[in-house]
Design an enzyme around this catalytic site. Structure first.
Site, PDB file in Angstrom:
ATOM      1  N   TRP A 278       0.741  -1.216  -0.096  1.00  0.00           N
ATOM      2  CA  TRP A 278       0.115  -0.013   0.005  1.00  0.00           C
ATOM      3  C   TRP A 278       0.867   1.160   0.186  1.00  0.00           C
ATOM      4  O   TRP A 278       0.336   2.341  -0.432  1.00  0.00           O
ATOM      5  CB  TRP A 278      -0.959  -0.064   1.253  1.00  0.00           C
ATOM      6  CG  TRP A 278      -2.143  -0.738   1.134  1.00  0.00           C
ATOM      7  CD1 TRP A 278      -2.502  -1.717   1.219  1.00  0.00           C
ATOM      8  CD2 TRP A 278      -3.591  -0.477   0.242  1.00  0.00           C
ATOM      9  NE1 TRP A 278      -3.759  -2.344   0.771  1.00  0.00           N
ATOM     10  CE2 TRP A 278      -4.198  -1.341   0.125  1.00  0.00           C
ATOM     11  CE3 TRP A 278      -3.750   0.822  -0.356  1.00  0.00           C
ATOM     12  CZ2 TRP A 278      -5.587  -1.252  -0.412  1.00  0.00           C
ATOM     13  CZ3 TRP A 278      -4.944   1.082  -0.671  1.00  0.00           C
ATOM     14  CH2 TRP A 278      -5.574   0.019  -0.982  1.00  0.00           C
ATOM     15  N   TRP A 306     -18.185  20.915   1.905  1.00  0.00           N
ATOM     16  CA  TRP A 306     -17.643  20.673   3.011  1.00  0.00           C
ATOM     17  C   TRP A 306     -18.011  21.981   4.000  1.00  0.00           C
ATOM     18  O   TRP A 306     -18.559  23.198   3.643  1.00  0.00           O
ATOM     19  CB  TRP A 306     -16.055  20.826   3.125  1.00  0.00           C
ATOM     20  CG  TRP A 306     -15.499  19.744   2.207  1.00  0.00           C
ATOM     21  CD1 TRP A 306     -14.977  19.866   1.097  1.00  0.00           C
ATOM     22  CD2 TRP A 306     -15.383  18.266   2.395  1.00  0.00           C
ATOM     23  NE1 TRP A 306     -14.446  18.706   0.488  1.00  0.00           N
ATOM     24  CE2 TRP A 306     -14.661  17.607   1.375  1.00  0.00           C
ATOM     25  CE3 TRP A 306     -15.900  17.505   3.496  1.00  0.00           C
ATOM     26  CZ2 TRP A 306     -14.498  16.346   1.290  1.00  0.00           C
ATOM     27  CZ3 TRP A 306     -15.477  16.207   3.647  1.00  0.00           C
ATOM     28  CH2 TRP A 306     -14.848  15.659   2.386  1.00  0.00           C
ATOM     29  N   TRP A 383      -6.044   9.756   3.370  1.00  0.00           N
ATOM     30  CA  TRP A 383      -7.101  10.563   3.466  1.00  0.00           C
ATOM     31  C   TRP A 383      -7.998  10.630   2.440  1.00  0.00           C
ATOM     32  O   TRP A 383      -9.440  10.527   2.654  1.00  0.00           O
ATOM     33  CB  TRP A 383      -6.740  12.071   3.676  1.00  0.00           C
ATOM     34  CG  TRP A 383      -6.444  12.350   5.064  1.00  0.00           C
ATOM     35  CD1 TRP A 383      -5.073  12.109   5.766  1.00  0.00           C
ATOM     36  CD2 TRP A 383      -7.117  12.444   6.362  1.00  0.00           C
ATOM     37  NE1 TRP A 383      -5.081  12.176   7.201  1.00  0.00           N
ATOM     38  CE2 TRP A 383      -6.437  12.686   7.375  1.00  0.00           C
ATOM     39  CE3 TRP A 383      -8.470  12.572   6.338  1.00  0.00           C
ATOM     40  CZ2 TRP A 383      -7.086  12.846   8.753  1.00  0.00           C
ATOM     41  CZ3 TRP A 383      -9.164  13.141   7.656  1.00  0.00           C
ATOM     42  CH2 TRP A 383      -8.466  13.039   9.011  1.00  0.00           C
TER      43      TRP A 383
HETATM   44  C1  LIG Z   1      -6.152   8.843   7.358  1.00  0.00           C
HETATM   45  C2  LIG Z   1      -4.743   7.900   7.287  1.00  0.00           C
HETATM   46  C3  LIG Z   1      -3.549   8.794   7.263  1.00  0.00           C
HETATM   47  C4  LIG Z   1      -2.219   7.841   7.033  1.00  0.00           C
HETATM   48  N1  LIG Z   1      -1.153   8.572   7.051  1.00  0.00           N
HETATM   49  C5  LIG Z   1       0.026   8.062   6.898  1.00  0.00           C
HETATM   50  C6  LIG Z   1       1.354   8.720   6.742  1.00  0.00           C
HETATM   51  O1  LIG Z   1       1.306   9.843   7.148  1.00  0.00           O
HETATM   52  N2  LIG Z   1       2.377   7.903   6.758  1.00  0.00           N
HETATM   53  C7  LIG Z   1       2.480   6.407   6.711  1.00  0.00           C
HETATM   54  O2  LIG Z   1       3.403   5.861   6.809  1.00  0.00           O
HETATM   55  N3  LIG Z   1       1.196   5.738   6.807  1.00  0.00           N
HETATM   56  C8  LIG Z   1      -0.132   6.537   6.808  1.00  0.00           C
HETATM   57  N4  LIG Z   1      -1.267   5.829   6.921  1.00  0.00           N
HETATM   58  C9  LIG Z   1      -1.129   4.302   6.622  1.00  0.00           C
HETATM   59  C10 LIG Z   1      -1.100   3.448   7.852  1.00  0.00           C
HETATM   60  O3  LIG Z   1      -1.959   3.829   8.851  1.00  0.00           O
HETATM   61  C11 LIG Z   1       0.331   3.241   8.577  1.00  0.00           C
HETATM   62  O4  LIG Z   1       1.218   3.207   7.669  1.00  0.00           O
HETATM   63  C12 LIG Z   1       0.434   2.368   9.482  1.00  0.00           C
HETATM   64  O5  LIG Z   1      -0.418   2.636  10.590  1.00  0.00           O
HETATM   65  C13 LIG Z   1       1.695   2.309  10.313  1.00  0.00           C
HETATM   66  O6  LIG Z   1       1.867   1.455  11.088  1.00  0.00           O
HETATM   67  P1  LIG Z   1       2.960   0.112  11.093  1.00  0.00           P
HETATM   68  O7  LIG Z   1       4.310   0.509  10.628  1.00  0.00           O
HETATM   69  O8  LIG Z   1       2.891  -0.528  12.337  1.00  0.00           O
HETATM   70  O9  LIG Z   1       2.069  -0.796   9.898  1.00  0.00           O
HETATM   71  P2  LIG Z   1       2.544  -2.172   9.532  1.00  0.00           P
HETATM   72  O10 LIG Z   1       0.793  -2.685   9.405  1.00  0.00           O
HETATM   73  O11 LIG Z   1       3.321  -3.042  10.395  1.00  0.00           O
HETATM   74  O12 LIG Z   1       2.828  -2.369   8.103  1.00  0.00           O
HETATM   75  C14 LIG Z   1       4.039  -2.222   7.709  1.00  0.00           C
HETATM   76  C15 LIG Z   1       4.309  -1.075   6.633  1.00  0.00           C
HETATM   77  O13 LIG Z   1       3.493  -0.949   5.421  1.00  0.00           O
HETATM   78  C16 LIG Z   1       3.086   0.338   5.115  1.00  0.00           C
HETATM   79  N5  LIG Z   1       1.687   0.543   5.434  1.00  0.00           N
HETATM   80  C17 LIG Z   1       0.901  -0.271   6.055  1.00  0.00           C
HETATM   81  N6  LIG Z   1      -0.718  -0.030   5.802  1.00  0.00           N
HETATM   82  C18 LIG Z   1      -0.487   1.193   4.991  1.00  0.00           C
HETATM   83  C19 LIG Z   1      -1.622   1.969   4.306  1.00  0.00           C
HETATM   84  N7  LIG Z   1      -2.760   1.707   4.511  1.00  0.00           N
HETATM   85  N8  LIG Z   1      -1.059   2.727   3.494  1.00  0.00           N
HETATM   86  C20 LIG Z   1       0.026   2.980   3.307  1.00  0.00           C
HETATM   87  N9  LIG Z   1       1.137   2.257   3.703  1.00  0.00           N
HETATM   88  C21 LIG Z   1       0.891   1.211   4.606  1.00  0.00           C
HETATM   89  C22 LIG Z   1       3.631   1.232   6.248  1.00  0.00           C
HETATM   90  O14 LIG Z   1       4.846   1.804   5.601  1.00  0.00           O
HETATM   91  C23 LIG Z   1       4.021   0.401   7.351  1.00  0.00           C
HETATM   92  O15 LIG Z   1       5.194   0.662   8.107  1.00  0.00           O
HETATM   93  C24 LIG Z   1      -2.434   6.450   7.140  1.00  0.00           C
HETATM   94  C25 LIG Z   1      -3.653   5.768   6.913  1.00  0.00           C
HETATM   95  C26 LIG Z   1      -4.720   6.462   7.163  1.00  0.00           C
HETATM   96  C27 LIG Z   1      -6.180   5.705   7.390  1.00  0.00           C
END
Ligand SMILES: Cc1cc2nc3c(=O)[nH]c(=O)nc-3n(C[C@H](O)[C@H](O)[C@H](O)COP(=O)(O)OP(=O)(O)OC[C@H]3O[C@@H](n4cnc5c(N)ncnc54)[C@H](O)[C@@H]3O)c2cc1C
Length: 476
Positions: A278, A306, A383
């Site tokens: 993702w 909005w 977002w």
């Molecule tokens: C409104 C919103 C805003 C977000 N803003 C950001 C942001 O600014 N930066 C950010 O890195 N992620 C963002 N995310 C995606 C996601 O929430 C985080 O990447 C995730 O929570 C990071 O935690 P983790 O490293 O434990 O994830 P894990 O579940 O351990 O996943 C491993 C890695 O995969 C990537 N990843 C996982 N899920 C997503 C996802 N849905 N979208 C993109 N990459 C993903 C991340 O790099 C993450 O570190 C956002 C999600 C939402 C819904």
């Protein structure tokens, strides 16, 4: 032998750093970092804290390898030009980035290099699959994740990772700013201890975090990744990835190795890498649709009605005082630690754009300032995804119910009571809807709604109807 300047920006690591490795093979290396806030959007305050600590860690590693990190501030081209003059370096190596401000810097550097006869060479490393290489059969960019990821998986073959073990310095070191001079840390009140308690920036810790997660967390990733109260739950690698302290290829390789050692991890490992996918998907979108941070991908949302003007609802959301426990827990986790669990990010974002009808860009901006992992691609794409105006987005009419989400994903209240301790004594039955608790139960739990915990700031039924009407208005 002429030296090579290696420009670090979103790759603050020594391992799997092809630009650094290639430079080291040619002779002396001058590693540099230039803080130029003139290109694009300035990073948020939580990111500034992370960057300071990350540079501290990178400087230590590079010094240990033999070539100290040179810090400069101001115009990128002026700084590189000065360093080329000071060191006599005929070339500059760097990692190719996909966020608009980095690309702007790269383009300016390229133009200057052509004029000045300095070789500017870019190397891969920010994402697993360069967006230019992943296109549909009709040669179009993907806007739906699953087929995007299937195509990626067909191309998934990464060579071995290389780590520099020694660097040759230049005989006369150019001057460097002191890290403190970059002024990345807050002046005055220090609000960062919660961030330091929660995270340790830097490459060494990124690798330790990954290995610990592969040992202990991965086996329940698919099942538990949506439960914010569960530990370890998810990997918490996002900020390490954002600053390039660890490469996505390193995560890929080590996860594959863990799966090969223990075949029981196959299902969870694949799911984990899919989530990492993702991140690539978000960069893919940003690359092909550079207006993503400002404009909805679905043009119909240009006219979405909005709520206009300053809003007390926005302030209540930012402070975690909406009266909806899971939303408040998420917003307080963000404020205290600089990070929020993914499931809760979806819930709080849906609450802002659908229940409060506040523009997704307000939420994105708050996340940008407060998240340590604030990422130009993932933040905007996510977002837009929640708001229903992005790629492969959740349909606008699918409105997360914060009570049901709380009851499903935080059934024992471990998460909510950690960040909203006012609710700690409330029976589980009412934890996610305290306003339904009878007066005697509230009194026993020491909860006075409207006094020591807010009443809900919206009537959900009305908010839902209002959101659906707003959506109908742009469909019409
Ligand atoms: C409104 C919103 C805003 C977000 N803003 C950001 C942001 O600014 N930066 C950010 O890195 N992620 C963002 N995310 C995606 C996601 O929430 C985080 O990447 C995730 O929570 C990071 O935690 P983790 O490293 O434990 O994830 P894990 O579940 O351990 O996943 C491993 C890695 O995969 C990537 N990843 C996982 N899920 C997503 C996802 N849905 N979208 C993109 N990459 C993903 C991340 O790099 C993450 O570190 C956002 C999600 C939402 C819904």
């Amino acid at each position: 032998m002429s030296p090579t300047l290696v420009l670090f920006h979103t790759n603050l690591r020594v391992g799997d750093n092809p630009a650094l490795t290639a430079a080291a093979e040619l002779g002396p290396v001058v590693p540099i970092f230039v803080l130029d806030e003139g290109f694009g959007r300035p990073i948020g305050n939580a990111s500034r804290w992370w960057l300071h600590r990350s540079l501290q860690s990178l400087a230590k590693s590079l010094k240990g390898l033999g070539a100290p990190l040179i810090l400069r501030q101001g115009d990128l081209i002026d700084a590189v030009k000065e360093l080329v003059e000071e060191t006599g370096a005929p070339r500059v190596f760097l990692q190719h980035g996909y966020d608009p401000s980095v690309q702007k810097g790269e383009a300016a550097l390229h133009d200057w290099g052509v004029k000045s006869d300095v070789e500017i060479k870019r190397f891969a490393g920010q994402v697993l699959f360069p967006p230019e290489t992943i296109r549909t059969q009709q040669d179009k960019p993907y806007t739906v994740f699953s087929p995007f990821w299937r195509t990626c998986l067909k191309q998934a073959s990464f060579g071995p990772l290389v780590r520099c073990t020694a660097l040759v310095p230049v005989a006369k070191q150019p001057g460097s700013l002191d890290l403190d001079a970059l002024n990345l840390l807050p002046n005055g009140f220090d609000w960062t201890p919660g961030l330091s308690d929660a995270f340790t920036p830097g490459e060494a810790h990124a690798l330790e975090t990954l290995d610990a997660y592969l040992d202990d967390g991965l086996r329940s990733y698919k099942e538990m990744r949506d439960h914010p109260g569960h530990s370890p739950g998810t990997s918490k690698l996002s900020a390490h990835l954002r600053f390039g302290e660890i490469s996505p290829r390193t995560i890929w390789h080590r996860t594959q190795d863990a799966m090969a050692r223990n075949p029981d991890l196959a299902r969870d490992g694949e799911w984990f890498l899919r989530e990492l996918g993702w991140r690539d998907f978000s960069y893919n979108l940003l690359h092909h649709f550079p207006s993503l941070p400002e404009k909805p991908l679905r043009p119909a949302f240009d006219d979405f009605p909005w709520t206009e003007g300053p809003s007390t609802d926005l302030a209540a959301w930012q402070k975690g005082l909406t009266g909806f426990p899971i939303v408040d827990a998420g917003m307080r986790q963000l404020w205290q630690t600089g990070w929020m669990h993914n499931r809760v990010r979806m819930i709080v974002a849906s609450f802002l754009v659908k229940e409060l009808l506040i523009h997704w860009r307000e939420g994105e901006a708050w996340f940008w300032d407060t998240l340590v992992d604030a990422d130009p691609a993932s933040n905007t794409a996510s977002w837009q995804w929640v708001a229903g105006c992005g790629a492969d987005a959740a349909p606008y009419f699918r409105i997360f119910n914060p009570v049901l989400q709380g009851e499903k994903f935080d059934a024992d209240g471990a998460y909510v009571t950690r960040f909203v301790p006012e609710l700690a004594e409330l029976p589980k039955k009412y934890l996610h809807k305290p306003w339904e608790a009878p007066a005697d139960i509230l009194a026993e739990a020491g909860l006075r709604l409207g006094e020591n915990y807010p009443r809900p700031i919206v009537d959900r039924k009305q908010a839902r109807t209002r959101a659906l009407e707003a959506f109908q208005s742009i469909k019409a």
